[in-house]
Design a protein around this motif. Structure first.
Motif, PDB file in Angstrom:
ATOM      1  N   ASP A 139       3.992   9.986   8.381  1.00 54.25           N
ATOM      2  CA  ASP A 139       5.194   9.274   7.911  1.00 54.25           C
ATOM      3  C   ASP A 139       5.222   7.848   8.434  1.00 54.25           C
ATOM      4  OD1 ASP A 139       5.961  11.643   6.726  1.00 54.25           O
ATOM      5  OD2 ASP A 139       7.185  12.273   8.417  1.00 54.25           O
ATOM      6  N   VAL A 140       4.077   7.163   8.307  1.00 53.52           N
ATOM      7  CA  VAL A 140       3.997   5.785   8.788  1.00 53.52           C
ATOM      8  C   VAL A 140       4.547   4.857   7.706  1.00 53.52           C
ATOM      9  CG1 VAL A 140       2.468   3.930   9.540  1.00 53.52           C
ATOM     10  CG2 VAL A 140       1.998   6.298  10.218  1.00 53.52           C
ATOM     11  N   ASN A 141       5.548   4.071   8.085  1.00 54.15           N
ATOM     12  CA  ASN A 141       6.102   3.037   7.215  1.00 54.15           C
ATOM     13  C   ASN A 141       6.129   1.749   8.016  1.00 54.15           C
ATOM     14  OD1 ASN A 141       7.241   4.542   4.673  1.00 54.15           O
ATOM     15  ND2 ASN A 141       7.829   5.787   6.447  1.00 54.15           N
ATOM     16  N   ALA A 142       5.516   0.698   7.471  1.00 51.69           N
ATOM     17  CA  ALA A 142       5.387  -0.530   8.244  1.00 51.69           C
ATOM     18  C   ALA A 142       5.552  -1.744   7.348  1.00 51.69           C
ATOM     19  CB  ALA A 142       4.020  -0.578   8.935  1.00 51.69           C
ATOM     20  N   SER A 143       5.994  -2.821   7.972  1.00 52.12           N
ATOM     21  CA  SER A 143       6.099  -4.094   7.256  1.00 52.12           C
ATOM     22  C   SER A 143       5.713  -5.227   8.193  1.00 52.12           C
ATOM     23  CB  SER A 143       7.516  -4.315   6.725  1.00 52.12           C
ATOM     24  OG  SER A 143       8.431  -4.484   7.788  1.00 52.12           O
ATOM     25  N   LEU A 144       5.060  -6.243   7.618  1.00 46.01           N
ATOM     26  CA  LEU A 144       4.707  -7.460   8.341  1.00 46.01           C
ATOM     27  C   LEU A 144       5.246  -8.643   7.556  1.00 46.01           C
ATOM     28  CD1 LEU A 144       3.108  -9.289  10.329  1.00 46.01           C
ATOM     29  CD2 LEU A 144       1.110  -8.964   8.844  1.00 46.01           C
ATOM     30  N   ASP A 145       6.155  -9.390   8.186  1.00 43.64           N
ATOM     31  CA  ASP A 145       6.678 -10.621   7.606  1.00 43.64           C
ATOM     32  C   ASP A 145       6.079 -11.784   8.384  1.00 43.64           C
ATOM     33  OD1 ASP A 145       8.647  -9.742   5.552  1.00 43.64           O
ATOM     34  OD2 ASP A 145       9.514  -8.704   7.283  1.00 43.64           O
ATOM     35  N   TRP A 146       5.250 -12.578   7.694  1.00 43.56           N
ATOM     36  CA  TRP A 146       4.515 -13.627   8.387  1.00 43.56           C
ATOM     37  C   TRP A 146       4.957 -14.981   7.864  1.00 43.56           C
ATOM     38  CZ3 TRP A 146      -1.560 -13.662   8.603  1.00 43.56           C
ATOM     39  CH2 TRP A 146      -1.991 -14.625   9.542  1.00 43.56           C
ATOM     40  N   GLY A 147       4.325 -15.489   6.860  1.00 46.02           N
ATOM     41  CA  GLY A 147       4.759 -16.716   6.213  1.00 46.02           C
ATOM     42  C   GLY A 147       4.435 -17.963   6.991  1.00 46.02           C
ATOM     43  N   GLY A 148       4.647 -17.981   8.281  1.00 49.79           N
ATOM     44  CA  GLY A 148       4.338 -19.155   9.110  1.00 49.79           C
ATOM     45  C   GLY A 148       3.609 -18.713  10.345  1.00 49.79           C
ATOM     46  N   LEU A 181       0.857  -1.182   0.000  1.00 48.89           N
ATOM     47  CA  LEU A 181       0.000   0.000   0.000  1.00 48.89           C
ATOM     48  C   LEU A 181       0.897   1.236   0.000  1.00 48.89           C
ATOM     49  CD1 LEU A 181      -2.627  -1.071   2.694  1.00 48.89           C
ATOM     50  CD2 LEU A 181      -2.881  -1.164   0.205  1.00 48.89           C
ATOM     51  N   ASP A 182       0.644   2.125  -0.921  1.00 46.75           N
ATOM     52  CA  ASP A 182       1.486   3.317  -1.051  1.00 46.75           C
ATOM     53  C   ASP A 182       0.641   4.564  -0.802  1.00 46.75           C
ATOM     54  OD1 ASP A 182       3.678   4.946  -1.618  1.00 46.75           O
ATOM     55  OD2 ASP A 182       3.099   5.122  -3.734  1.00 46.75           O
ATOM     56  N   GLY A 183       1.151   5.429   0.112  1.00 42.15           N
ATOM     57  CA  GLY A 183       0.454   6.685   0.396  1.00 42.15           C
ATOM     58  C   GLY A 183      -0.908   6.482   1.025  1.00 42.15           C
ATOM     59  N   ILE A 228       3.590  -1.184   3.981  1.00 43.38           N
ATOM     60  CA  ILE A 228       2.872   0.099   3.935  1.00 43.38           C
ATOM     61  C   ILE A 228       3.913   1.206   3.925  1.00 43.38           C
ATOM     62  CG2 ILE A 228       1.261   1.621   5.148  1.00 43.38           C
ATOM     63  CD1 ILE A 228       0.033  -0.867   6.421  1.00 43.38           C
ATOM     64  N   SER A 229       3.821   2.116   2.976  1.00 46.57           N
ATOM     65  CA  SER A 229       4.811   3.191   2.879  1.00 46.57           C
ATOM     66  C   SER A 229       4.129   4.544   2.778  1.00 46.57           C
ATOM     67  CB  SER A 229       5.721   2.966   1.659  1.00 46.57           C
ATOM     68  OG  SER A 229       4.965   2.912   0.470  1.00 46.57           O
ATOM     69  N   ASP A 230       4.761   5.528   3.453  1.00 45.17           N
ATOM     70  CA  ASP A 230       4.327   6.927   3.394  1.00 45.17           C
ATOM     71  C   ASP A 230       2.835   7.066   3.721  1.00 45.17           C
ATOM     72  OD1 ASP A 230       4.682   9.638   3.083  1.00 45.17           O
ATOM     73  OD2 ASP A 230       4.244   9.618   0.926  1.00 45.17           O
ATOM     74  N   ALA A 231       2.430   6.439   4.805  1.00 46.39           N
ATOM     75  CA  ALA A 231       1.021   6.458   5.191  1.00 46.39           C
ATOM     76  C   ALA A 231       0.792   7.425   6.344  1.00 46.39           C
ATOM     77  CB  ALA A 231       0.571   5.058   5.592  1.00 46.39           C
ATOM     78  N   SER A 232      -0.483   7.675   6.633  1.00 40.86           N
ATOM     79  CA  SER A 232      -0.860   8.478   7.801  1.00 40.86           C
ATOM     80  C   SER A 232      -2.099   7.862   8.424  1.00 40.86           C
ATOM     81  CB  SER A 232      -1.129   9.936   7.423  1.00 40.86           C
ATOM     82  OG  SER A 232      -2.257  10.036   6.577  1.00 40.86           O
ATOM     83  N   VAL A 233      -2.170   7.951   9.756  1.00 37.18           N
ATOM     84  CA  VAL A 233      -3.315   7.440  10.503  1.00 37.18           C
ATOM     85  C   VAL A 233      -3.837   8.571  11.383  1.00 37.18           C
ATOM     86  CG1 VAL A 233      -4.148   5.734  12.157  1.00 37.18           C
ATOM     87  CG2 VAL A 233      -2.364   5.099  10.513  1.00 37.18           C
ATOM     88  N   ARG A 234      -5.118   8.812  11.302  1.00 37.76           N
ATOM     89  CA  ARG A 234      -5.748   9.878  12.082  1.00 37.76           C
ATOM     90  C   ARG A 234      -6.883   9.283  12.909  1.00 37.76           C
ATOM     91  NH1 ARG A 234      -9.424  14.566   9.415  1.00 37.76           N
ATOM     92  NH2 ARG A 234      -9.621  15.981  11.202  1.00 37.76           N
TER      93      ARG A 234
END
Length: 633
Positions: free
Chosen positions: A175-184, A107-109, A156-162
């Motif tokens: 300036d929210v940047n997040a990553s989730l590595d799951w796989g298992g 997800l961008d922006g 998720i890059s360059d996001a905002s949460v209000r």
């Protein structure tokens, strides 16, 4: 938990729909179909702007232009979710086998708006009202539909949460940047955001994300860092929420940490913390084995806090060897609340008395204030409905003990009161530490009671009422011998007194004492006057006097008068004359009166004083002169 399940269900529906139609329908058709599916499931509008494109190798995927999800119908704040673009990739072979294995979501922006309306509604409740009966069925269908569901990576890059709470409070993360590595089963989350000026980073490892999303407990390792400060947790948690584990914090700059979180700092010093923490689904927070390092002091603490409704706190804190020098200073300039302008009139905010109820017990092995030093102490603070009662069980020091009680009541405006008792405290050590005066020895007993009210220190000090007394047994004053001084041989030596007593009353901020008495073998010293605790002034006379049977021995009163900041101290010569030469003064007055009578030719009649006879003659002479002036004789 429900929102996560619903979002995953929507993703599953979209993926299955896309896969089924990817080879037979153009992008716009599939986008419209996906929007219809979301509309039917949530009642919200899913809108795509731009092309929807597909890829088949190496990963089956779809990418979109701008996308948005509408808000609840009661909100006028715009879309709940919008992004500049989105990409979803799935494993084709796993999908053919019946499992939904999402390789990646990007997800961008993204802009996320979380909102409550103040009436119990939240925009993340995606199911329309009236469908609560279908929730269990929907969740079950989503579980079956998502059997074998995995998500390898979410970015998720360059996001905002209000967030808007419906009561005027707003929290924004930029300036929210997040990553989730799951796989298992294990899931690793990495997130950075900027609530204010500094970036805040969160790193977390979740033992079993499926278990967590299902509402059960799983292992959690998390770390939050900002502005050089770090908070860690290692234990177990659920999204109910429940937590149990070891928490620790290294916060060398608390104000910078609070500022990074968008909160106001309180001038707190550097702090280190560790302890076992528990938070239950019944909203009970517990701390066991807490260790706190603060401004060179080490504390241990155990606490329980019931957070259902108004917090109820039960805590025990041991301060060990408590060093207060950093907080109190050493009595230098600026260390006092009083000044040449008087007590502060700034309003006192006592609202903290209403933040919680409960009991806090504080103990210490020793206390050093920078001037005074005490031994073992224990203070118990009971708080009930904005009224705090601090009971000083013991404060040992200088071979004596202080005990008593202090009350602060903010139920109907702020009032304070207390009763303090001092037993057997040695003056030499106390006065040496407090005022660098080492000449006095003796053991003091004292009692003090007071009551005051007001919303400022000025109002409280000027409304003080109370009383008290002090008694000192046999003691000494080194460097001066009052007996020798009154015998005309001033020199060094030591004054030995048998006892010293005094009592006082306080009314409207004025302390009055009329019976201070220091008893020596041949000399007694008396004191009387007032001390303005409110107006910060003094008018007091201290009178050493040679003892005799008629209490008429020679006395030398010394008067202290003026403001605390600059009092005047001088021998009261008028009082010296009145007390020591009363008879001589009377004899001189009689001689002067006789001389005037002789000059006027006055003869006193029997029973008449010379003063009255002179007055009668003067009146008669003045009357005669007035008759002459009027032409009569």
């Amino acid at each position: 938990m429900r929102i996560i399940k619903i979002l995953l269900s929507v993703i599953v529906v979209l993926v299955l729909t896309v896969v089924g139609l990817v080879f037979v329908l153009p992008g716009e058709k599939i986008a419209n179909l996906a929007a219809d599916q979301v509309k039917a499931r949530t009642g919200r509008d899913l809108a795509f702007t731009g092309d929807v494109n597909f890829s088949v190798f190496p990963t089956l995927g779809v990418s979109t232009g701008a996308v948005s999800l509408s808000n609840a119908d009661w909100s006028d704040k715009g879309p709940m979710f919008e992004a500049d673009g989105a990409k979803i990739g799935v494993d084709l072979m796993a999908l053919i086998g019946g499992a939904v294995q999402i390789k990646n979501i990007e997800l961008d922006g993204a802009k996320v708006l979380l909102e409550q309306d103040g009436e119990g509604h939240a925009n993340w409740d995606l199911l329309p009202s009236g469908e609560s009966a279908d929730v269990a069925t929907s969740d079950s269908a989503a579980t079956e539909e998502g059997a074998g569901f995995t998500l390898d990576k979410l970015t998720i890059s360059d996001a905002s949460v209000r967030y808007l709470d419906g009561a005027g409070q707003e929290i924004t993360l930029n300036d929210v940047n997040a990553s989730l590595d799951w796989g298992g089963s294990d899931a690793v989350i990495s997130l950075t955001a900027r609530p204010a000026s500094e970036a805040v980073s969160v790193e977390a490892t979740i033992g079993n994300l499926d278990t967590l999303l299902g509402g059960d407990i799983t292992t959690l390792l998390a770390e939050v860092s900002a502005a050089g400060n770090t908070v860690k947790f290692d234990g177990r948690a659920s999204i109910i929420p429940e937590i149990q584990g070891v928490a620790s914090a290294s916060v060398p700059n608390p104000d910078a940490f609070m500022a990074a979180l968008g909160l106001a700092g309180a001038g707190a010093p550097a702090t280190d913390f560790s302890g076992d923490v528990t938070f239950t689904k019944d909203q009970i927070f517990s701390l066991r084995g807490g260790k706190i390092k603060l401004s060179g002091n080490s504390f241990s603490a155990d606490a329980d806090v019931d957070l259902k409704g108004k917090p109820v706190v039960t805590a025990k804190i041991n301060a060990g060897d408590f060093e207060l020098t950093q907080f109190t200073g050493t009595g230098g300039e600026g260390a006092s609340s009083e000044s040449a302008e008087g007590w502060s009139k700034d309003p006192i905010d006592a609202s903290a008395l209403g933040l919680f109820d409960g009991q806090i017990t504080i103990s210490a092995s020793s206390i050093a204030t920078g001037t005074l030093n005490f031994g073992a102490s224990q203070l118990i603070v009971d708080v009930d409905r904005s009224r705090a009662v601090a009971t000083l069980k013991e404060l040992n020091g200088y071979d004596g003990k202080i005990s008593g009680q202090f009350v602060a009541n903010n139920r109907n405006g702020l009032s304070v009161g207390g009763k303090i008792n001092v037993a057997g405290m040695q003056l030499q050590g106390l006065l040496t530490d407090f005022a660098d005066i080492s000449r006095f020895t003796g053991a003091a007993d004292a009692a003090l009671g007071f009551l005051a009210s007001g919303n400022s220190l000025h109002a409280i000090m000027n409304s003080l009422d109370g009383d008290g007394n002090v008694q000192v047994g046999q003691g000494t004053i080194s460097g001066i011998d009052l007996d020798q001084l009154f015998r005309g041989t001033p020199s060094g030596g030591t004054t030995v007194f048998d006892n010293m007593t005094g009592s006082w009353t306080i009314a409207s901020g004025i302390l009055t004492n009329n019976d201070l008495l220091m008893d020596l073998p041949n000399v007694q010293a008396k004191g009387a006057g007032t001390i303005g605790l409110g107006p910060q002034n003094i008018d007091y006379t201290f009178t050493p006097q040679v003892k005799n049977d008629t209490d008429t021995g020679i006395a030398i009163p010394v008067r202290v008068k003026g403001p605390w900041a600059d009092p005047r101290i001088w021998p009261d010569l008028e009082a010296v004359v009145n007390q020591n030469f009363k008879e001589e003064t009377k004899q001189l007055e009689e001689k002067a009166k006789q001389a005037v009578a002789d000059k006027l030719g006055v003869q006193a009649e029997e029973g008449q004083s010379l003063e009255d006879a002179a007055k009668e003659k003067l009146e008669k002479e003045v009357g005669n002169q007035l008759l002459k002036l009027l032409g009569q004789n």
